[in-house]
Structures are given as structure tokens and as C-alpha cells.
Design an enzyme around this catalytic site. Structure first.
Site, mmCIF file in Angstrom:
data_model
loop_
_atom_site.group_PDB
_atom_site.id
_atom_site.type_symbol
_atom_site.label_atom_id
_atom_site.label_comp_id
_atom_site.label_asym_id
_atom_site.label_seq_id
_atom_site.Cartn_x
_atom_site.Cartn_y
_atom_site.Cartn_z
ATOM 1 N N TRP A 130 0.803 -1.224 0.000
ATOM 2 C CA TRP A 130 0.000 0.000 0.000
ATOM 3 C C TRP A 130 0.838 1.277 0.000
ATOM 4 O O TRP A 130 0.300 2.360 -0.177
ATOM 5 C CB TRP A 130 -0.884 0.020 1.267
ATOM 6 C CG TRP A 130 -0.076 -0.348 2.475
ATOM 7 C CD1 TRP A 130 0.033 -1.591 3.032
ATOM 8 C CD2 TRP A 130 0.813 0.495 3.217
ATOM 9 N NE1 TRP A 130 0.951 -1.566 4.066
ATOM 10 C CE2 TRP A 130 1.427 -0.295 4.205
ATOM 11 C CE3 TRP A 130 1.140 1.850 3.140
ATOM 12 C CZ2 TRP A 130 2.367 0.222 5.108
ATOM 13 C CZ3 TRP A 130 2.073 2.366 4.040
ATOM 14 C CH2 TRP A 130 2.665 1.547 5.008
ATOM 15 N N GLY A 206 6.771 -6.255 -0.352
ATOM 16 C CA GLY A 206 6.085 -6.162 0.934
ATOM 17 C C GLY A 206 7.024 -6.512 2.061
ATOM 18 O O GLY A 206 8.244 -6.361 1.953
ATOM 19 N N GLU A 228 10.849 -8.144 -3.125
ATOM 20 C CA GLU A 228 11.293 -6.793 -2.761
ATOM 21 C C GLU A 228 10.753 -6.529 -1.363
ATOM 22 O O GLU A 228 9.572 -6.195 -1.202
ATOM 23 C CB GLU A 228 10.723 -5.762 -3.755
ATOM 24 C CG GLU A 228 11.215 -5.936 -5.174
ATOM 25 C CD GLU A 228 12.576 -5.292 -5.410
ATOM 26 O OE1 GLU A 228 13.108 -4.650 -4.482
ATOM 27 O OE2 GLU A 228 13.104 -5.443 -6.515
ATOM 28 N N LEU A 229 11.606 -6.700 -0.361
ATOM 29 C CA LEU A 229 11.088 -6.704 1.014
ATOM 30 C C LEU A 229 11.595 -5.513 1.832
ATOM 31 O O LEU A 229 12.055 -4.527 1.279
ATOM 32 C CB LEU A 229 11.438 -8.046 1.654
ATOM 33 C CG LEU A 229 11.036 -9.270 0.806
ATOM 34 C CD1 LEU A 229 11.440 -10.573 1.475
ATOM 35 C CD2 LEU A 229 9.544 -9.276 0.494
ATOM 36 N N CYS A 262 10.227 1.671 2.129
ATOM 37 C CA CYS A 262 11.156 0.558 2.383
ATOM 38 C C CYS A 262 12.573 1.082 2.515
ATOM 39 O O CYS A 262 13.364 0.560 3.290
ATOM 40 C CB CYS A 262 11.045 -0.491 1.283
ATOM 41 S SG CYS A 262 11.131 0.212 -0.364
HETATM 42 P P1 NAP Z 1 2.856 -6.988 3.674
HETATM 43 O O1 NAP Z 1 2.010 -7.111 4.861
HETATM 44 O O2 NAP Z 1 3.838 -8.064 3.398
HETATM 45 O O3 NAP Z 1 1.883 -6.798 2.434
HETATM 46 C C1 NAP Z 1 2.355 -6.692 1.111
HETATM 47 C C2 NAP Z 1 1.393 -7.431 0.206
HETATM 48 O O4 NAP Z 1 1.491 -8.822 0.502
HETATM 49 C C3 NAP Z 1 -0.060 -7.057 0.437
HETATM 50 O O5 NAP Z 1 -0.753 -7.124 -0.778
HETATM 51 C C4 NAP Z 1 -0.524 -8.139 1.394
HETATM 52 O O6 NAP Z 1 -1.902 -8.327 1.397
HETATM 53 C C5 NAP Z 1 0.198 -9.325 0.826
HETATM 54 N N1 NAP Z 1 0.367 -10.429 1.762
HETATM 55 C C6 NAP Z 1 0.853 -10.382 3.020
HETATM 56 N N2 NAP Z 1 0.890 -11.624 3.558
HETATM 57 C C7 NAP Z 1 0.425 -12.472 2.608
HETATM 58 C C8 NAP Z 1 0.210 -13.885 2.573
HETATM 59 N N3 NAP Z 1 0.493 -14.673 3.599
HETATM 60 N N4 NAP Z 1 -0.293 -14.408 1.437
HETATM 61 C C9 NAP Z 1 -0.587 -13.628 0.387
HETATM 62 N N5 NAP Z 1 -0.411 -12.281 0.362
HETATM 63 C C10 NAP Z 1 0.104 -11.705 1.470
HETATM 64 O O7 NAP Z 1 3.681 -5.642 3.676
HETATM 65 P P2 NAP Z 1 3.147 -4.234 4.171
HETATM 66 O O8 NAP Z 1 3.356 -4.163 5.619
HETATM 67 O O9 NAP Z 1 1.817 -3.960 3.627
HETATM 68 O O10 NAP Z 1 4.176 -3.279 3.411
HETATM 69 C C11 NAP Z 1 5.231 -2.687 4.028
HETATM 70 C C12 NAP Z 1 6.483 -3.524 3.864
HETATM 71 O O11 NAP Z 1 6.836 -3.563 2.493
HETATM 72 C C13 NAP Z 1 7.659 -2.940 4.590
HETATM 73 O O12 NAP Z 1 8.387 -3.969 5.188
HETATM 74 C C14 NAP Z 1 8.450 -2.292 3.461
HETATM 75 O O13 NAP Z 1 9.804 -2.119 3.771
HETATM 76 C C15 NAP Z 1 8.209 -3.242 2.349
HETATM 77 N N6 NAP Z 1 8.420 -2.629 1.030
HETATM 78 C C16 NAP Z 1 9.466 -3.048 0.279
HETATM 79 C C17 NAP Z 1 9.713 -2.448 -0.938
HETATM 80 C C18 NAP Z 1 10.857 -2.870 -1.807
HETATM 81 O O14 NAP Z 1 10.861 -2.529 -2.977
HETATM 82 N N7 NAP Z 1 11.844 -3.598 -1.305
HETATM 83 C C19 NAP Z 1 8.879 -1.429 -1.388
HETATM 84 C C20 NAP Z 1 7.816 -1.039 -0.593
HETATM 85 C C21 NAP Z 1 7.591 -1.659 0.620
HETATM 86 P P3 NAP Z 1 -2.845 -7.651 2.536
HETATM 87 O O15 NAP Z 1 -2.736 -6.194 2.366
HETATM 88 O O16 NAP Z 1 -4.191 -8.182 2.185
HETATM 89 O O17 NAP Z 1 -2.337 -8.125 3.840
#
Ligand code: NAP
Length: 471
Positions: A130, A206, A228-229, A262
Site C-alpha cells: 500500500w 512487501g 522486494e522486502l 522501504c
Molecule cells: P505486507 O504485509 O507483506 O503486504 C504486502 C502485500 O502482501 C499485500 O498485498 C498483502 O496483502 C500481501 N500479503 C501479506 N501476507 C500475505 C500472505 N500470507 N499471502 C498472500 N499475500 C500476502 O507488507 P506491508 O506491511 O503492507 O508493506 C510494508 C512492507 O513492504 C515494509 O516492510 C516495506 O519495507 C516493504 N516494502 C518493500 C519495498 C521494496 O521494494 N523492497 C517497497 C515497498 C515496501 P494484505 O494487504 O491483504 O495483507
């Protein structure tokens, strides 16, 4: 799974969406597969005009597209407009460069006339977060559309309007049916789609938690992935850093997008000769933010994306303090019901503190004092993550020397961290693997097919011996 927009500034539930039905998922995958089979035979050039048109849509509709982001997840309207423009730049970049990047590469070989051809891999599943709802999608969409990989995607549950707006823009740009399909999927449905034999690639951006869950399913089904975490990026202030520049950039490196990036600087690692001056300046900057309506261009710090995220960050800060950290500065509370987190500076974080090495995804700065530049590098590398980083040093050359010693995916020296179409994006360690953007980003989901041709079998001495057994 509730896909829902709740405006983080007003707390109003704007709209709730139904999960995708199994029939719609099947129909979407079938359309994507059908398109893949067609695209395998179409030249890259046939898809380029759609990318240019998409860029034009993002430029022409910057204001309305930006508002969708601000309502969905609360970011400042100015930052939202910047995100929309960046999307246009990415679409144009791949429109301008894809044909050249994807043309076959000749290989000199004794086997014959050899070349590596770049073909689409197949249908892709994207799972996106998001914090930059359009930009994350564009990073995946533009290069892979050029390649010829149709995409189905699951966006974050809290940004469904952005997910739909992106899909709509792509459709209006003239992309054929099946090129990009938004699916409001539950986690179980994501697993089913990843497992589906039509899906050949999985791209997730994520958290580590989300990455592990999806990579596990992808691994079980031998699907190619990019991950990309998260990160705990270091911002190193070397002994000879220009402190005027540091003071200008450091607060922005932490507070941009309400600290939810991130590659936000999450650990400020400051040499002892600069430490007091640095802390004082960061405190001055954190105390002067203006929290308020993110639609108001004069607001400088947005609310966090959700109540849940705010509560998680507060728990992390409380835990850090209980573990011995000092709350060097906490912004005075404001009278507003939005999901604002008071900018906070933590110091004295020891290695045994629960906050040490943990990603804090919001306006909280961890500041560490080190005796010299070597100690700064050692501390920067003492992390499970390796995404980005910033180094400020007395010269670009010395800063770059320090940068090369950091185990991480990307470092900016004496400047702000920026993501641009031509710059490869990605991390190492628990920050994931693979690269998006730049030249590398287009090859993540490509079948690099080797074709070797000649008019007759290679029977010369070397070839016959090395290349094939003679029976
Ligand atoms: P997240 O909870 O992992 O969510 C990211 C996406 O994954 C969402 O669409 C989420 O769906 C989905 N998801 C999560 N768990 C899942 C599962 N078990 N099965 C299927 N889909 C799943 O991450 P967030 O907290 O929203 O985002 C922030 C994180 O992203 C931070 O750690 C940030 O550093 C990282 N990030 C990394 C980058 C990069 O390029 N390296 C860029 C931006 C952000 P739901 O929303 O429905 O839970």
C-alpha cells in the site's frame, strides 16, 4: 479478507469491496494465458504505444489519480502527485528502451551461430503493498508488459481504490484484455493462483512476513520469484560529512511518506564528532513538522496508513524504551483524530534491545553514536536486511568507498535516496532478491532462450568432442 478504503485522516470507511469469486479468478487466468500465447508471436514493438499512452494518462490525470492515493492510504497530496509523475516516467522509460534491451544477443561460439532470444515467460502473479500503490504496480507492469507477460495482481487490502484506478488506466491506455487484471484475493486464493500451472512468475513487494509466505508457496511449485522486502537502511554521517547537507536531507530521509518507505533511513549512524549537532538538528526538524489534512498542500507530515500500523509502531517504540532505549524526542501530541504518529527520536539502542535491527515503518528515527567511520560501516552491516542506504562524507569519492563496504542493494552518497526508472532497485539478505527497474528489471521474467543454428551438424574435432557423445 476485507478490501476496504478507510481514509486514515478522517477514519471514514469510504468503500468496501467483495473478494474475487473463483469463477472470476479462473476467467482472468484463462484470458491472461490466451493473451500470453498470442504475445509469444507478437513483436515487442506492438506493445510500446500502450506504454506511451499510459504515461500520458498519468501525466494528464495527475491530480485525480493522486487524490485516490491520498484517500486510500493518507499520503500527502504533493507526494501523491510525485508518485503519479514517477509512474509516467517509468512507463515512458520502458516504452523508449524495451525494444533495444530485449533484442536478441549474438554469442560467439564454436557450436554455431548462437543467439540468446528474449521471450515472454508466461502469466505473472504480482502481490503489492500500500505504501506506493501505483509506483509499485508500475515497476512490475511496464517492463513485463513490454516483454509480453500478462499479469494478475493482488494489491494491499487497504488500497483497493488505487488498485482499481491503476487497472482502469491500463485499460484506457489500450492494453488488450488479460494484460493486467486486479483480483481482490484472500491469502488462500493467492496461494492457489501461485500454484496454478499457467502462472510462471511471482513478484512480491512487501514485508518479510508476506515475502516468506508467498515465496514458500512459489518454491513448492517451482515458480520464479522476485522478492522486494523491507529494510533497516543506514544513514551514515562520516567524520568529515558536510553537516549543512546532512541536516537538510536527514529529516526528509526519515519522514517522507510519513516514514513508510522501504528505503527510508531507519538507522542514523553518526560519528561522535558530529553526534550532538546531528541530534539537535533532527530534533528541530521533527518538532517543526505540520501534521494535518494530507490534501492540504501546507501539511508536511501525513497520517500513517491505518490504525493498525500506528498501533504496531507504538508497540515497537514502547518495547524499545522498555528495553533500555532513550526517547530523546517525542513530538507533543496533536488534537486530531487522524492516524498520526508523533515523530520520535530513539537513542541508546543497545544490541540486546528488541528494536535493534528491526524495521520501524513510520516517523521514528533510531540514532546511533559511533567512534569512527569503520565503526559506522560495521554497525550498518550488523543487520539481517540490506536494501538501501545513504552515506554523507567529505567527498563523493570517499563516500563511495564507504558505500561499497556496506552489504546492501543500493546506496546514495551525499544526496537523497531516489527511485528512478533507469536505476536498478532491490536488496540482499532478508530484503529479498531480484531487481526491479533499470535494465536488469526487464529481465526478471523473461525466457532467455538460446538458439544455436548451422546448416549441418558440427563434426569438426573440437565441436564433436566437447559438445556431443558419438554413439
Ligand atoms: P505486507 O504485509 O507483506 O503486504 C504486502 C502485500 O502482501 C499485500 O498485498 C498483502 O496483502 C500481501 N500479503 C501479506 N501476507 C500475505 C500472505 N500470507 N499471502 C498472500 N499475500 C500476502 O507488507 P506491508 O506491511 O503492507 O508493506 C510494508 C512492507 O513492504 C515494509 O516492510 C516495506 O519495507 C516493504 N516494502 C518493500 C519495498 C521494496 O521494494 N523492497 C517497497 C515497498 C515496501 P494484505 O494487504 O491483504 O495483507
Amino acid at each position: 479478507m476485507a478490501y476496504q478504503t478507510t481514509n486514515p485522516y478522517t477514519n471514514e470507511v469510504v468503500k468496501t469491496y467483495e473478494d474475487a469469486t473463483p469463477e472470476y479468478v479462473e476467467e482472468s487466468l484463462a484470458k491472461a494465458q490466451k493473451l500470453y500465447l498470442k504475445w509469444r508471436n507478437d513483436p515487442v514493438s506492438s506493445r510500446i504505444p500502450v506504454l506511451h499512452k499510459l504515461a500520458q494518462i498519468f501525466r494528464d490525470e495527475t491530480d485525480s489519480l493522486a487524490k485516490v492515493l491520498t484517500v486510500d492510504m493518507g499520503k500527502l497530496i504533493g507526494e501523491a502527485k510525485g508518485e503519479v509523475i514517477l509512474c509516467a516516467m517509468i512507463a515512458d522509460y520502458y516504452a523508449d528502451h524495451a525494444e533495444e534491451l530485449l533484442k536478441p544477443r549474438a554469442i560467439e561460439s564454436i557450436a554455431g551461430e548462437a543467439q540468446l532470444e528474449n521471450h515472454p515467460l508466461g502469466v505473472m502473479m504480482a502481490v503489492e503493498p500500500w505504501n506506493f500503490p501505483y509506483y509499485q504496480m508500475m515497476r512490475i507492469f511496464a517492463p513485463n508488459f513490454a516483454v509480453g507477460d500478462p499479469i494478475v495482481y493482488k494489491h494491499a487490502a487497504i488500497t483497493p481504490a488505487s488498485a482499481l484506478a491503476f487497472e482502469d488506466a491500463v485499460r484506457r491506455a489500450g492494453a488488450p484484455e488479460g494484460a493486467l487484471t486486479n483480483l481482490f484475493l484472500s491469502y488462500d486464493q493467492v496461494s492457489d493462483v501461485v500454484a496454478d500451472k499457467r502462472v510462471q512468475g511471482v513478484a512480491l513487494t512487501g514485508s518479510e512476513r508476506g515475502g516468506v509466505a508467498v515465496a514458500k508457496v512459489a518454491g513448492e511449485h517451482l515458480k520464479k520469484t522476485t522478492m522486494e522486502l523491507g529494510g533497516v537502511d543506514a544513514f551514515i554521517v562520516a567524520h568529515d560529512a558536510n553537516m549543512t547537507d546532512v541536516k537538510n536531507i536527514a529529516p526528509r530521509a526519515r519522514l517522507y511518506n510519513a516514514g513508510q518507505v522501504c528505503t527510508s533511513s531507519k538507522r542514523f549512524i553518526v560519528t561522535e564528532n558530529n553526534y550532538d549537532e546531528f541530534l539537535a538538528s533532527l530534533k528541530a526538524a521533527f518538532s517543526s513538522v505540520k501534521m494535518g489534512d494530507p490534501m492540504d498542500p501546507s501539511t508536511t507530515l501525513a497520517p500513517m496508513n491505518s490504525k493498525r500500523a500506528k498501533e504496531k509502531l507504538q508497540a515497537q517504540v514502547d518495547e524499545a524504551i522498555a528495553g533500555g532505549a532513550t526517547a530523546y524526542y517525542v513530538h507533543e501530541p496533536i488534537d486530531d483524530d487522524g492516524q498520526f504518529f508523533m515523530p520520535t527520536i530513539l537513542t541508546n539502542i543497545t544490541k540486546d534491545n528488541p528494536a535493534y535491527g528491526k524495521e520501524m515503518f513510520g516517523p521514528v528515527a533510531q540514532v546511533y553514536k559511533v567512534k569512527d567511520d569503520d565503526a559506522a560501516i560495521a554497525l550498518a552491516n550488523d543487520a539481517d536486511y540490506g536494501l538501501g542506504g545513504i552515506v554523507f562524507a567529505g567527498s563523493a569519492e570517499y563516500g563511495a568507498e564507504l558505500a561499497s563496504r556496506i552489504e546492501t542493494g543500493m546506496v546514495f552518497v551525499n544526496t537523497f535516496f531516489s527511485s528512478l526508472p533507469e536505476l536498478e532497485f532491490g536488496g540482499v539478505k532478508k530484503s529479498g532478491f531480484g531487481r526491479e527497474l533499470g535494465q536488469s528489471g526487464i529481465f526478471s521474467f523473461v525466457n532467455q532462450e538460446l538458439v544455436v543454428k548451422r546448416d549441418h551438424p558440427n563434426e569438426d574435432e573440437t565441436g564433436g568432442l566437447v559438445l556431443a557423445h558419438k554413439f
